[in-house]
Design an enzyme around this catalytic site. Structure first.
Site, PDB file in Angstrom:
ATOM      1  N   ASN A 155       0.681  -1.254   1.215  1.00 52.90           N
ATOM      2  CA  ASN A 155       0.436  -2.035   2.220  1.00 52.90           C
ATOM      3  C   ASN A 155      -0.524  -3.297   1.913  1.00 52.90           C
ATOM      4  OD1 ASN A 155      -1.326  -0.088   1.630  1.00 52.90           O
ATOM      5  ND2 ASN A 155      -2.327  -0.242   3.911  1.00 52.90           N
ATOM      6  N   GLY A 209       6.868   2.971 -11.228  1.00 57.68           N
ATOM      7  CA  GLY A 209       7.917   4.013 -10.921  1.00 57.68           C
ATOM      8  C   GLY A 209       7.547   4.692  -9.389  1.00 57.68           C
ATOM      9  N   THR A 210       8.328   5.762  -9.278  1.00 55.98           N
ATOM     10  CA  THR A 210       8.333   6.326  -8.107  1.00 55.98           C
ATOM     11  C   THR A 210       7.178   7.523  -7.963  1.00 55.98           C
ATOM     12  OG1 THR A 210       9.789   8.061  -8.694  1.00 55.98           O
ATOM     13  CG2 THR A 210      10.745   6.078  -7.621  1.00 55.98           C
ATOM     14  N   GLY A 211       6.694   7.887  -6.904  1.00 54.75           N
ATOM     15  CA  GLY A 211       5.875   8.711  -6.553  1.00 54.75           C
ATOM     16  C   GLY A 211       6.357  10.353  -7.220  1.00 54.75           C
ATOM     17  N   PRO A 212       7.315  10.893  -6.851  1.00 52.50           N
ATOM     18  CA  PRO A 212       7.947  12.327  -7.419  1.00 52.50           C
ATOM     19  C   PRO A 212       8.161  12.214  -8.758  1.00 52.50           C
ATOM     20  CG  PRO A 212       9.041  11.405  -5.172  1.00 52.50           C
ATOM     21  CD  PRO A 212       8.280  10.268  -5.809  1.00 52.50           C
ATOM     22  N   ARG A 213       8.407  10.944  -9.410  1.00 56.31           N
ATOM     23  CA  ARG A 213       8.522  10.965 -10.976  1.00 56.31           C
ATOM     24  C   ARG A 213       7.389  10.656 -11.596  1.00 56.31           C
ATOM     25  NH1 ARG A 213      12.854  10.282 -14.934  1.00 56.31           N
ATOM     26  NH2 ARG A 213      12.545   8.100 -15.786  1.00 56.31           N
ATOM     27  N   VAL A 214       7.149   9.384 -11.519  1.00 55.13           N
ATOM     28  CA  VAL A 214       5.745   9.194 -12.571  1.00 55.13           C
ATOM     29  C   VAL A 214       4.596   9.577 -11.912  1.00 55.13           C
ATOM     30  CG1 VAL A 214       5.682   6.830 -11.780  1.00 55.13           C
ATOM     31  CG2 VAL A 214       5.009   7.321 -14.252  1.00 55.13           C
ATOM     32  N   GLY A 215       4.398   9.429 -10.420  1.00 53.42           N
ATOM     33  CA  GLY A 215       3.319   9.682  -9.850  1.00 53.42           C
ATOM     34  C   GLY A 215       2.784  11.199 -10.446  1.00 53.42           C
ATOM     35  N   GLU A 253      -7.799   8.781   0.394  1.00 52.08           N
ATOM     36  CA  GLU A 253      -7.960   7.699   1.357  1.00 52.08           C
ATOM     37  C   GLU A 253      -6.603   7.600   2.186  1.00 52.08           C
ATOM     38  OE1 GLU A 253     -10.461   6.264   2.259  1.00 52.08           O
ATOM     39  OE2 GLU A 253     -11.764   6.118   0.439  1.00 52.08           O
ATOM     40  N   CYS A 287      -4.461   1.032   7.181  1.00 50.63           N
ATOM     41  CA  CYS A 287      -4.806   2.427   7.499  1.00 50.63           C
ATOM     42  C   CYS A 287      -5.739   2.205   8.621  1.00 50.63           C
ATOM     43  CB  CYS A 287      -5.183   3.248   6.426  1.00 50.63           C
ATOM     44  SG  CYS A 287      -6.591   2.665   5.501  1.00 50.63           S
ATOM     45  N   GLU A 468     -15.636   6.009  -0.900  1.00 50.21           N
ATOM     46  CA  GLU A 468     -15.767   4.979  -1.975  1.00 50.21           C
ATOM     47  C   GLU A 468     -16.413   3.859  -1.324  1.00 50.21           C
ATOM     48  OE1 GLU A 468     -11.796   4.174  -3.861  1.00 50.21           O
ATOM     49  OE2 GLU A 468     -11.668   6.373  -4.112  1.00 50.21           O
TER      50      GLU A 468
HETATM   51  N1  NAI Z   1      -3.468   3.837   3.426  1.00 41.36           N
HETATM   52  C1  NAI Z   1      -2.570   4.532   4.344  1.00 41.36           C
HETATM   53  O1  NAI Z   1      -3.163   5.018   5.219  1.00 41.36           O
HETATM   54  C2  NAI Z   1      -1.299   4.303   3.989  1.00 41.36           C
HETATM   55  C3  NAI Z   1      -0.442   5.275   4.978  1.00 41.36           C
HETATM   56  N2  NAI Z   1       0.916   5.193   4.501  1.00 41.36           N
HETATM   57  C4  NAI Z   1       1.628   6.046   5.581  1.00 41.36           C
HETATM   58  O2  NAI Z   1       2.669   6.866   4.780  1.00 41.36           O
HETATM   59  C5  NAI Z   1       3.987   6.709   5.139  1.00 41.36           C
HETATM   60  C6  NAI Z   1       5.070   6.644   4.021  1.00 41.36           C
HETATM   61  O3  NAI Z   1       4.533   5.695   3.159  1.00 41.36           O
HETATM   62  P1  NAI Z   1       4.812   5.734   1.614  1.00 41.36           P
HETATM   63  O4  NAI Z   1       4.832   4.598   0.782  1.00 41.36           O
HETATM   64  O5  NAI Z   1       6.076   6.695   1.511  1.00 41.36           O
HETATM   65  O6  NAI Z   1       3.539   6.588   1.293  1.00 41.36           O
HETATM   66  P2  NAI Z   1       3.204   7.631  -0.051  1.00 41.36           P
HETATM   67  O7  NAI Z   1       1.899   8.195   0.371  1.00 41.36           O
HETATM   68  O8  NAI Z   1       4.265   8.227  -0.468  1.00 41.36           O
HETATM   69  O9  NAI Z   1       2.928   6.514  -1.079  1.00 41.36           O
HETATM   70  C7  NAI Z   1       1.550   6.166  -1.440  1.00 41.36           C
HETATM   71  C8  NAI Z   1       1.839   6.040  -3.150  1.00 41.36           C
HETATM   72  O10 NAI Z   1       1.875   7.455  -3.493  1.00 41.36           O
HETATM   73  C9  NAI Z   1       2.807   7.469  -4.675  1.00 41.36           C
HETATM   74  N3  NAI Z   1       3.527   8.844  -4.306  1.00 41.36           N
HETATM   75  C10 NAI Z   1       4.396   9.255  -3.593  1.00 41.36           C
HETATM   76  N4  NAI Z   1       4.690  10.338  -3.677  1.00 41.36           N
HETATM   77  C11 NAI Z   1       4.137  10.941  -4.501  1.00 41.36           C
HETATM   78  C12 NAI Z   1       3.959  12.101  -5.407  1.00 41.36           C
HETATM   79  N5  NAI Z   1       4.624  13.238  -5.181  1.00 41.36           N
HETATM   80  N6  NAI Z   1       2.947  12.289  -6.474  1.00 41.36           N
HETATM   81  C13 NAI Z   1       2.159  11.281  -6.639  1.00 41.36           C
HETATM   82  N7  NAI Z   1       2.321   9.984  -6.024  1.00 41.36           N
HETATM   83  C14 NAI Z   1       3.165   9.934  -5.135  1.00 41.36           C
HETATM   84  C15 NAI Z   1       3.491   6.350  -4.029  1.00 41.36           C
HETATM   85  O11 NAI Z   1       4.664   5.930  -5.120  1.00 41.36           O
HETATM   86  C16 NAI Z   1       2.696   5.320  -3.836  1.00 41.36           C
HETATM   87  O12 NAI Z   1       2.154   4.790  -5.105  1.00 41.36           O
HETATM   88  C17 NAI Z   1       3.909   5.186   5.809  1.00 41.36           C
HETATM   89  O13 NAI Z   1       4.699   5.126   6.814  1.00 41.36           O
HETATM   90  C18 NAI Z   1       2.327   5.097   6.534  1.00 41.36           C
HETATM   91  O14 NAI Z   1       2.398   6.064   7.690  1.00 41.36           O
HETATM   92  C19 NAI Z   1       1.482   4.435   3.478  1.00 41.36           C
HETATM   93  C20 NAI Z   1       0.928   3.731   2.827  1.00 41.36           C
HETATM   94  C21 NAI Z   1      -0.551   3.516   2.981  1.00 41.36           C
HETATM   95  N1  LIG Z   2      -7.217   1.956   2.376  1.00 41.82           N
HETATM   96  C1  LIG Z   2      -7.041   1.015   3.274  1.00 41.82           C
HETATM   97  C2  LIG Z   2      -7.609  -0.261   3.630  1.00 41.82           C
HETATM   98  C3  LIG Z   2      -8.777  -0.447   3.005  1.00 41.82           C
HETATM   99  C4  LIG Z   2      -9.382  -1.723   3.409  1.00 41.82           C
HETATM  100  C5  LIG Z   2     -10.679  -1.948   2.778  1.00 41.82           C
HETATM  101  O1  LIG Z   2     -11.247  -1.303   2.001  1.00 41.82           O
HETATM  102  O2  LIG Z   2     -11.231  -2.995   3.290  1.00 41.82           O
HETATM  103  C6  LIG Z   2      -5.341   0.914   3.749  1.00 41.82           C
HETATM  104  O3  LIG Z   2      -4.600   0.267   4.509  1.00 41.82           O
HETATM  105  O4  LIG Z   2      -4.666   1.995   3.266  1.00 41.82           O
END
Ligand code: NAI
Ligand SMILES: N/C(=C\C=C\C(=O)O)C(=O)O
Length: 487
Positions: A155, A209-215, A253, A287, A468
């Site tokens: 995001n 790369g992707t979460g499930p693989r490289v994450g 976070e 967020c 943080e």
């Molecule tokens: N900061 C926030 O609060 C965020 C919340 N979201 C929420 O999550 C929902 C899904 O978005 P996603 O992109 O799928 O979020 P996600 O949590 O899957 O992805 C965030 C990061 O984690 C990595 N990741 C995913 N699975 C992983 C694993 N098993 N091990 C290690 N790393 C992993 C992803 O590649 C990406 O870099 C969104 O619809 C939203 O509701 C998404 C992004 C930011």
């Molecule tokens: N962590 C997120 C936003 C943070 C904003 C800031 O530090 O000012 C998010 O959207 O996931």
């Protein structure tokens, strides 16, 4: 590094070198729905190489003076700032956000992250206590943890990645960062500046790369003792499970279901535009965005009328349109998910006052397959509806009435998340009282998203673990030791 005529090809950055990968993932331009970039589909092998490079770089980097590291961070900031426009264009194309937002928020804040930690690292002090009756003094020392694993979402791609990289390397760690596979371009561009800034090879490694693989390969690696993650709650659960056997330090976070509480003495001329922005900035994909607006009964109807009018002026357009307030959502899957919430609300009998299914979206022919959606306002919805409980992470906000302070605090706190709240009132006593009672890591009163980077940032309950900020990031990215000296 390489760029074919049609597709931008990214490469991993390991040990100061750009390295190709065996396989690649398609990355889409959210404003057209077309593939425009190929992202390395890295796995265990790339993580092994990055860990080796980061471990090799650690002794020299961690023994540099804070002043030396600070100068390097300041140089990264300067180089990033010199290329601000190029980075803003790339961030907007990759993420779908407006170019205006990338120019005024994402990239300037990324620059600020480096400058801020370049400065804050110079000002930490340690504790010391005396036990004269035993002839002892005690003091603490802090040391960098080692190789830090940093995982960031799509995001605010460079903004959140640099919020992790800057404090981690300022504190003397070396890092392996994994940006979201959906938005990897600006992280890759930043790698090109690191050598010029004086970052030694191996201090910053970026593996795509992707979460499930490289994450997961990163999180599970025994030589990576610390993980800083920003993203969704289910992913955080998985990371916690994988880290548990190694007792890793974790900073998580996560999401929010953030309330705005509007009392009858709020200054609506300020509250309404700010709440439109807090609901729909970055397509609602922050967020910290507001998604539940509680309005005191006596002003409810006036608020709703004026809020909907203001929302209708929040223009959705192609990201390069300077008059657009909102661009495209991140992906087709995400757009469908966000839309499905509006559908569910309708099926439950809620009213959709503007946006999805009510108003017409107007887009140029080239962008018809882009992931655009209008800002949407829902009313007549119950507190236990999924739209009022779950994180939608899109341009959808619900407005509901309330009677009194006690009731609204209880309702605002009745979700599993606890990240950010806003309170709107002219009564100073009430503002303090309500802020104190809200279960929320951050409370903005009569404003939104004014950030003080010195102070703790993070959430309560399912919104995360840890904080943080200047001191909090320093504490997280270092290990503390207590030393006793008998004299
Ligand atoms: N900061 C926030 O609060 C965020 C919340 N979201 C929420 O999550 C929902 C899904 O978005 P996603 O992109 O799928 O979020 P996600 O949590 O899957 O992805 C965030 C990061 O984690 C990595 N990741 C995913 N699975 C992983 C694993 N098993 N091990 C290690 N790393 C992993 C992803 O590649 C990406 O870099 C969104 O619809 C939203 O509701 C998404 C992004 C930011
Ligand atoms: N962590 C997120 C936003 C943070 C904003 C800031 O530090 O000012 C998010 O959207 O996931």
């Amino acid at each position: 590094m390489a760029a074919t005529k049609e597709l931008l090809m990214l490469e991993n950055f390991i040990g100061g070198k750009f390295l190709p990968c065996n396989s690649y993932i398609d990355s889409y331009d959210p404003s057209t729905g077309e593939v425009y970039c190929k992202v390395p589909n890295s796995g265990k092998e790339e993580i092994e190489a990055a860990v080796e490079a980061a471990r090799e770089a650690f002794p020299a980097w961690s023994s540099q003076s804070p002043q030396g590291r600070s100068q390097v961070l300041n140089r990264i900031a300067d180089l990033l700032e010199q290329s601000l426009e190029e980075f803003a264009q790339a961030e907007s194309k990759d993420q779908g956000k407006t170019l205006t937002l990338a120019r005024t928020m994402d990239i300037p804040r990324s620059v600020q992250n480096f400058r801020f930690f370049a400065s804050s690292i110079l000002h930490h002090t340690a504790e010391c206590t005396q036990m004269d009756h035993l002839g002892c003094m005690h003091y603490t020392v802090r040391s960098p943890v080692g190789v830090a694993g940093l995982i960031s979402p799509w995001n605010l791609p460079l903004y959140l990645l640099t919020w992790k990289i800057a404090p981690a390397i300022a504190s003397g760690n070396t890092v392996i960062a994994k940006p979201s596979e959906l938005t990897s371009v600006t992280a890759w561009m930043m790698c090109k500046l690191l050598d010029r800034a004086g970052v030694p090879p191996g201090v910053v490694n970026i593996v795509f790369g992707t979460g499930p693989r490289v994450g997961e390969a990163l999180v599970s690696h025994p030589e990576v003792p610390l993980i800083s993650f920003t993203g969704s709650q289910p992913t955080a659960e998985r990371i916690t499970m994988l880290s548990a056997p190694h007792c890793k330090k974790l900073s998580l976070e996560l999401g929010g279901k953030n309330p705005a509480i509007v009392f009858e003495d709020a200054v609506l001329e300020e509250c309404i535009p700010a709440t439109v922005r807090s609901s729909f900035a970055n397509q609602g994909e922050i967020c910290l965005c507001t998604s539940r607006i509680f309005v005191q009964n006596s002003i409810y109807h006036e608020f709703v009328k004026r809020f909907v009018e203001a929302t209708r002026k929040w223009k959705v357009g192609i990201p390069s349109d300077p008059s657009a307030s909102m661009g495209a959502l991140i992906s087709k899957t995400h757009l469908e998910k966000v839309r499905s919430y509006v559908k569910k609300a309708r099926a439950e009998g809620a009213q959709v006052l503007c946006g999805e299914g009510v108003d017409q979206l107007s887009l140029p022919p080239r962008n018809q397959a882009g992931y655009f959606m209008l800002p949407t306002v829902i009313t007549d919805i119950k507190d236990d509806s999924c739209c009022m409980k779950e994180e939608i992470f899109g341009p959808v906000t619900c407005v509901v009435p309330f009677d009194n302070e006690e009731e609204v605090i209880q309702r605002a706190n009745s979700v599993k998340y606890g990240l950010a709240a806003t309170v709107w009132s002219s009564n100073v006593g009430r503002v303090h009282r309500v802020a104190k009672k809200l279960q929320s890591g951050l409370v903005w009163t009569n404003c939104w998203l004014i950030r003080e980077l010195n102070l703790p940032f993070g959430g309560m309950k399912s919104s995360g673990i840890g904080r943080e900020g200047a001191k909090d990031s320093y504490d997280f990215f270092t290990e503390i030791k207590t030393i006793t000296v008998k004299h």
